[in-house]
Design a protein around this motif. Structure first.
Motif, PDB file in Angstrom:
ATOM      1  N   LEU A  55       8.141  -0.136   1.974  1.00  0.00           N
ATOM      2  CA  LEU A  55       9.245   0.614   2.546  1.00  0.00           C
ATOM      3  C   LEU A  55       8.748   1.877   3.239  1.00  0.00           C
ATOM      4  CD1 LEU A  55      10.736  -0.111  -0.732  1.00  0.00           C
ATOM      5  CD2 LEU A  55      12.305  -0.423   1.171  1.00  0.00           C
ATOM      6  N   PRO A  56       8.542   1.840   4.556  1.00  0.00           N
ATOM      7  CA  PRO A  56       8.224   3.069   5.291  1.00  0.00           C
ATOM      8  C   PRO A  56       9.392   4.048   5.214  1.00  0.00           C
ATOM      9  CG  PRO A  56       7.786   1.103   6.615  1.00  0.00           C
ATOM     10  CD  PRO A  56       8.577   0.661   5.424  1.00  0.00           C
ATOM     11  N   THR A  57       9.072   5.335   5.286  1.00  0.00           N
ATOM     12  CA  THR A  57      10.102   6.374   5.241  1.00  0.00           C
ATOM     13  C   THR A  57       9.851   7.381   6.360  1.00  0.00           C
ATOM     14  OG1 THR A  57       8.936   7.969   3.834  1.00  0.00           O
ATOM     15  CG2 THR A  57      10.064   6.132   2.724  1.00  0.00           C
ATOM     16  N   HIS A  58      10.812   8.293   6.527  1.00  0.00           N
ATOM     17  CA  HIS A  58      10.666   9.361   7.507  1.00  0.00           C
ATOM     18  C   HIS A  58      10.027  10.597   6.890  1.00  0.00           C
ATOM     19  CE1 HIS A  58      12.847   7.153  10.543  1.00  0.00           C
ATOM     20  NE2 HIS A  58      13.862   6.959   9.715  1.00  0.00           N
ATOM     21  N   ASP A  59       9.607  10.499   5.646  1.00  0.00           N
ATOM     22  CA  ASP A  59       8.906  11.602   4.981  1.00  0.00           C
ATOM     23  C   ASP A  59       7.448  11.566   5.441  1.00  0.00           C
ATOM     24  OD1 ASP A  59       7.553  13.292   3.194  1.00  0.00           O
ATOM     25  OD2 ASP A  59       8.985  12.874   1.590  1.00  0.00           O
ATOM     26  N   THR A  60       7.133  12.322   6.460  1.00  0.00           N
ATOM     27  CA  THR A  60       5.823  12.208   7.123  1.00  0.00           C
ATOM     28  C   THR A  60       4.668  12.393   6.164  1.00  0.00           C
ATOM     29  OG1 THR A  60       6.812  13.037   9.169  1.00  0.00           O
ATOM     30  CG2 THR A  60       4.411  13.085   9.007  1.00  0.00           C
ATOM     31  N   ALA A  61       4.750  13.383   5.296  1.00  0.00           N
ATOM     32  CA  ALA A  61       3.642  13.663   4.392  1.00  0.00           C
ATOM     33  C   ALA A  61       3.430  12.548   3.382  1.00  0.00           C
ATOM     34  CB  ALA A  61       3.884  14.988   3.666  1.00  0.00           C
ATOM     35  N   ARG A  62       4.518  11.900   2.950  1.00  0.00           N
ATOM     36  CA  ARG A  62       4.418  10.882   1.899  1.00  0.00           C
ATOM     37  C   ARG A  62       4.329   9.462   2.452  1.00  0.00           C
ATOM     38  NH1 ARG A  62       7.808  14.982  -0.111  1.00  0.00           N
ATOM     39  NH2 ARG A  62       7.161  15.770  -2.168  1.00  0.00           N
ATOM     40  N   ASN A  63       4.485   9.310   3.747  1.00  0.00           N
ATOM     41  CA  ASN A  63       4.473   7.988   4.360  1.00  0.00           C
ATOM     42  C   ASN A  63       3.091   7.600   4.890  1.00  0.00           C
ATOM     43  OD1 ASN A  63       6.062   5.649   5.180  1.00  0.00           O
ATOM     44  ND2 ASN A  63       5.792   6.353   7.294  1.00  0.00           N
ATOM     45  N   VAL A  64       2.051   8.298   4.450  1.00  0.00           N
ATOM     46  CA  VAL A  64       0.720   8.103   5.042  1.00  0.00           C
ATOM     47  C   VAL A  64       0.125   6.732   4.729  1.00  0.00           C
ATOM     48  CG1 VAL A  64       0.150  10.545   5.181  1.00  0.00           C
ATOM     49  CG2 VAL A  64      -0.326   9.297   3.058  1.00  0.00           C
ATOM     50  N   ARG A  65       0.633   6.034   3.719  1.00  0.00           N
ATOM     51  CA  ARG A  65       0.099   4.694   3.424  1.00  0.00           C
ATOM     52  C   ARG A  65       0.672   3.616   4.338  1.00  0.00           C
ATOM     53  NH1 ARG A  65       0.645   3.559  -2.977  1.00  0.00           N
ATOM     54  NH2 ARG A  65       2.806   4.104  -2.492  1.00  0.00           N
ATOM     55  N   ALA A  66       1.719   3.931   5.073  1.00  0.00           N
ATOM     56  CA  ALA A  66       2.421   2.902   5.848  1.00  0.00           C
ATOM     57  C   ALA A  66       1.502   2.095   6.768  1.00  0.00           C
ATOM     58  CB  ALA A  66       3.563   3.530   6.639  1.00  0.00           C
ATOM     59  N   PRO A  67       0.503   2.706   7.434  1.00  0.00           N
ATOM     60  CA  PRO A  67      -0.380   1.885   8.276  1.00  0.00           C
ATOM     61  C   PRO A  67      -1.170   0.839   7.501  1.00  0.00           C
ATOM     62  CG  PRO A  67      -0.544   4.196   8.894  1.00  0.00           C
ATOM     63  CD  PRO A  67       0.232   4.143   7.619  1.00  0.00           C
ATOM     64  N   TRP A  68      -1.264   1.005   6.192  1.00  0.00           N
ATOM     65  CA  TRP A  68      -2.024   0.073   5.364  1.00  0.00           C
ATOM     66  C   TRP A  68      -1.137  -0.976   4.692  1.00  0.00           C
ATOM     67  CZ3 TRP A  68      -7.084  -0.028   5.909  1.00  0.00           C
ATOM     68  CH2 TRP A  68      -7.729   1.120   6.390  1.00  0.00           C
ATOM     69  N   TYR A  69       0.176  -0.905   4.935  1.00  0.00           N
ATOM     70  CA  TYR A  69       1.047  -1.931   4.353  1.00  0.00           C
ATOM     71  C   TYR A  69       0.716  -3.283   4.977  1.00  0.00           C
ATOM     72  CZ  TYR A  69       4.075   1.789   2.468  1.00  0.00           C
ATOM     73  OH  TYR A  69       4.574   2.868   1.786  1.00  0.00           O
ATOM     74  N   PRO A  70       0.625  -4.341   4.177  1.00  0.00           N
ATOM     75  CA  PRO A  70       0.334  -5.675   4.728  1.00  0.00           C
ATOM     76  C   PRO A  70       1.403  -6.121   5.719  1.00  0.00           C
ATOM     77  CG  PRO A  70       0.082  -5.640   2.337  1.00  0.00           C
ATOM     78  CD  PRO A  70       0.739  -4.344   2.716  1.00  0.00           C
ATOM     79  N   ALA A  71       1.003  -6.953   6.639  1.00  0.00           N
ATOM     80  CA  ALA A  71       1.938  -7.465   7.644  1.00  0.00           C
ATOM     81  C   ALA A  71       2.952  -8.395   6.997  1.00  0.00           C
ATOM     82  CB  ALA A  71       1.171  -8.212   8.726  1.00  0.00           C
ATOM     83  N   PRO A  72       4.199  -8.385   7.446  1.00  0.00           N
ATOM     84  CA  PRO A  72       5.207  -9.295   6.903  1.00  0.00           C
ATOM     85  C   PRO A  72       4.825 -10.750   7.111  1.00  0.00           C
ATOM     86  CG  PRO A  72       6.221  -7.544   8.204  1.00  0.00           C
ATOM     87  CD  PRO A  72       4.742  -7.466   8.449  1.00  0.00           C
ATOM     88  N   GLY A  73       5.284 -11.584   6.186  1.00  0.00           N
ATOM     89  CA  GLY A  73       4.996 -13.013   6.262  1.00  0.00           C
ATOM     90  C   GLY A  73       4.777 -13.579   4.882  1.00  0.00           C
ATOM     91  N   ARG A  74       4.209 -14.770   4.834  1.00  0.00           N
ATOM     92  CA  ARG A  74       3.890 -15.407   3.556  1.00  0.00           C
ATOM     93  C   ARG A  74       2.386 -15.421   3.367  1.00  0.00           C
ATOM     94  NH1 ARG A  74       7.975 -20.556   2.584  1.00  0.00           N
ATOM     95  NH2 ARG A  74       9.925 -19.368   2.777  1.00  0.00           N
ATOM     96  N   PHE A  75       1.969 -15.054   2.181  1.00  0.00           N
ATOM     97  CA  PHE A  75       0.539 -14.987   1.897  1.00  0.00           C
ATOM     98  C   PHE A  75       0.310 -15.318   0.434  1.00  0.00           C
ATOM     99  CE2 PHE A  75      -3.206 -12.489   0.498  1.00  0.00           C
ATOM    100  CZ  PHE A  75      -4.171 -13.111   1.277  1.00  0.00           C
ATOM    101  N   ALA A  76      -0.497 -16.356   0.169  1.00  0.00           N
ATOM    102  CA  ALA A  76      -0.892 -16.727  -1.193  1.00  0.00           C
ATOM    103  C   ALA A  76       0.297 -16.873  -2.130  1.00  0.00           C
ATOM    104  CB  ALA A  76      -1.891 -15.707  -1.741  1.00  0.00           C
ATOM    105  N   GLY A  77       1.354 -17.485  -1.630  1.00  0.00           N
ATOM    106  CA  GLY A  77       2.514 -17.739  -2.475  1.00  0.00           C
ATOM    107  C   GLY A  77       3.440 -16.564  -2.671  1.00  0.00           C
TER     108      GLY A  77
END
Length: 217
Positions: A55-77
């Motif tokens: 869940l990305p947010t508009h909280d800039t300081a706390r949203n720094v992990r967003a670029p590392w979130y896995p891409a949407p889709g199905r993966f390994a079940g």
């Protein structure tokens, strides 16, 4: 961090630790039961896919992990999904959830699978009690930041948070792809969480450590 070791004491001379923390004894026993129920759960035939939600947010300081979130889709079940934080309410079949925000909304409305991991990047999410000793709530006096205890109360099986001001260095919080990958490969909750945090000095890991829903047993 991101180690292939499956025997951390033998291989690394390290004993990872995880606190069993909950607001009441009944909640702690329910937490243990969720961990036990998780073992091998996702391999049961005929069950819908579990979901990993980011869940990305508009909280800039706390949203720094967003670029590392896995891409949407199905993966390994697992179904991987990204949604804005304001669409969190009522989400179901959750096996993993990560976001970055001080106070996480709608926790009571979520539907978790046994063995679910959940955490949010914020300053003091790992503080599990107020100065008076009572379990922290989402209205906690120290800045209104959701505590790991709130994740457990809502039905998650394990969580992570920092206990002193960590800034927003990515190394101090669970790396989304590393956490997901190790959990999907059959790691226990304690192994997956510890392997996902490069600098754990300010971290607290909370939950039922041996939950392993993706282990083939």
């Amino acid at each position: 961090f991101n180690s292939p070791a499956v025997r951390p004491f033998d291989d690394l001379s390290l004993r990872p630790a995880m606190l069993l923390a909950a607001g009441t004894e009944a909640a702690a026993r329910a937490l243990i039961d969720r961990g036990v129920a998780a073992d091998g759960m996702v391999w049961r035939k005929g069950t819908p896919l579990p979901r990993a939600l980011y869940l990305p947010t508009h909280d800039t300081a706390r949203n720094v992990r967003a670029p590392w979130y896995p891409a949407p889709g199905r993966f390994a079940g697992v179904e991987i999904a990204r949604l804005p934080i304001d669409e969190l309410a009522g989400q179901s079949r959750l096996i993993l959830l990560q976001t970055g925000i001080a106070a996480v909304p709608s926790l009571a409305s979520l539907h978790w699978l046994p063995g679910a991991l959940a955490d949010h990047l914020t300053s003091f999410g790992g503080r599990i009690a107020t100065h008076g000793g009572e379990p922290a709530s989402s209205e906690w006096a120290a800045g209104g930041q959701t505590s790991v205890v709130e994740w457990i109360r809502s039905g998650a099986t394990a969580s992570h948070g920092t206990v002193s001001e960590p800034c927003n260095h990515l190394q101090k919080f669970p790396q989304p792809q590393v956490l997901l990958l190790h959990y999907l490969q059959g790691a226990t909750a304690i192994e997956a969480y510890w392997k996902s945090v490069a600098w754990p000095q300010q971290s607290l890991f909370v939950g039922e450590p041996l939950a392993a829903p993706f282990a083939r047993i």
